[in-house]
Design a protein around this motif. Structure first.
Motif, PDB file in Angstrom:
ATOM      1  N   SER A  77       0.837  -1.205   0.000  1.00 56.75           N
ATOM      2  CA  SER A  77       0.000   0.000   0.000  1.00 56.75           C
ATOM      3  C   SER A  77       0.869   1.251   0.000  1.00 56.75           C
ATOM      4  O   SER A  77       2.011   1.233   0.494  1.00 56.75           O
ATOM      5  CB  SER A  77      -0.900   0.017   1.237  1.00 56.75           C
ATOM      6  N   ARG A 123      -9.745  -0.930  -4.893  1.00 56.29           N
ATOM      7  CA  ARG A 123      -8.371  -0.932  -4.370  1.00 56.29           C
ATOM      8  C   ARG A 123      -7.904   0.445  -3.931  1.00 56.29           C
ATOM      9  O   ARG A 123      -7.123   0.556  -2.991  1.00 56.29           O
ATOM     10  CB  ARG A 123      -7.409  -1.470  -5.436  1.00 56.29           C
ATOM     11  N   ASN A 131      -4.206   0.439  -2.215  1.00 51.94           N
ATOM     12  CA  ASN A 131      -3.999  -0.869  -1.598  1.00 51.94           C
ATOM     13  C   ASN A 131      -3.902  -1.946  -2.672  1.00 51.94           C
ATOM     14  O   ASN A 131      -4.284  -1.733  -3.818  1.00 51.94           O
ATOM     15  CB  ASN A 131      -5.150  -1.185  -0.647  1.00 51.94           C
TER      16      ASN A 131
END
Length: 114
Positions: free
Chosen positions: A17, A66, A83
């Motif tokens: 991330s 995401r 992420n």
């Protein structure tokens, strides 16, 4: 003078991330649609996500599920939380402010690699 200053890029392993930040001039932050774009080597610049002054968000299909775009009105800052990063996410990420005229930051490199 309108300024957009990105930070937070770097090297991350697949699945990791990163959070990008864009500090904007108050005059554009208040009225513009703020967004993140990216440009990979040999490819055109593409939209990642946008957020309107009222907080409404929009995402590219590649970012849905995401990435999360958000903003802090008190700090005139827009964020992009990324992420589950993939090698295909490797690109220079640009902050954009669109108030009829488009303003761009200088870009920040994101590299996803093991």
């Amino acid at each position: 003078q309108v300024q957009l200053v990105e930070s937070g890029g770097g090297l991350v392993q697949p699945g990791g991330s990163l959070r990008l930040s864009c500090a904007a001039s108050a005059i554009i932050f208040k009225f513009a649609v703020m967004g993140w774009y990216r440009q990979a080597p040999g490819k055109e610049r593409e939209l990642v996500a946008t957020i309107q002054p009222n907080g409404y968000t929009n995402y590219a299909d590649s970012a849905k599920g995401r990435f999360t775009i958000s903003k802090d009105n008190a700090k005139n800052t827009v964020y992009l939380q990324m992420n589950s990063l993939k090698p295909d996410d490797t690109a220079v990420y640009y902050c954009n402010g669109d108030a009829g005229t488009k303003y761009w930051g200088q870009g920040t490199q994101v590299t996803v690699s093991s």
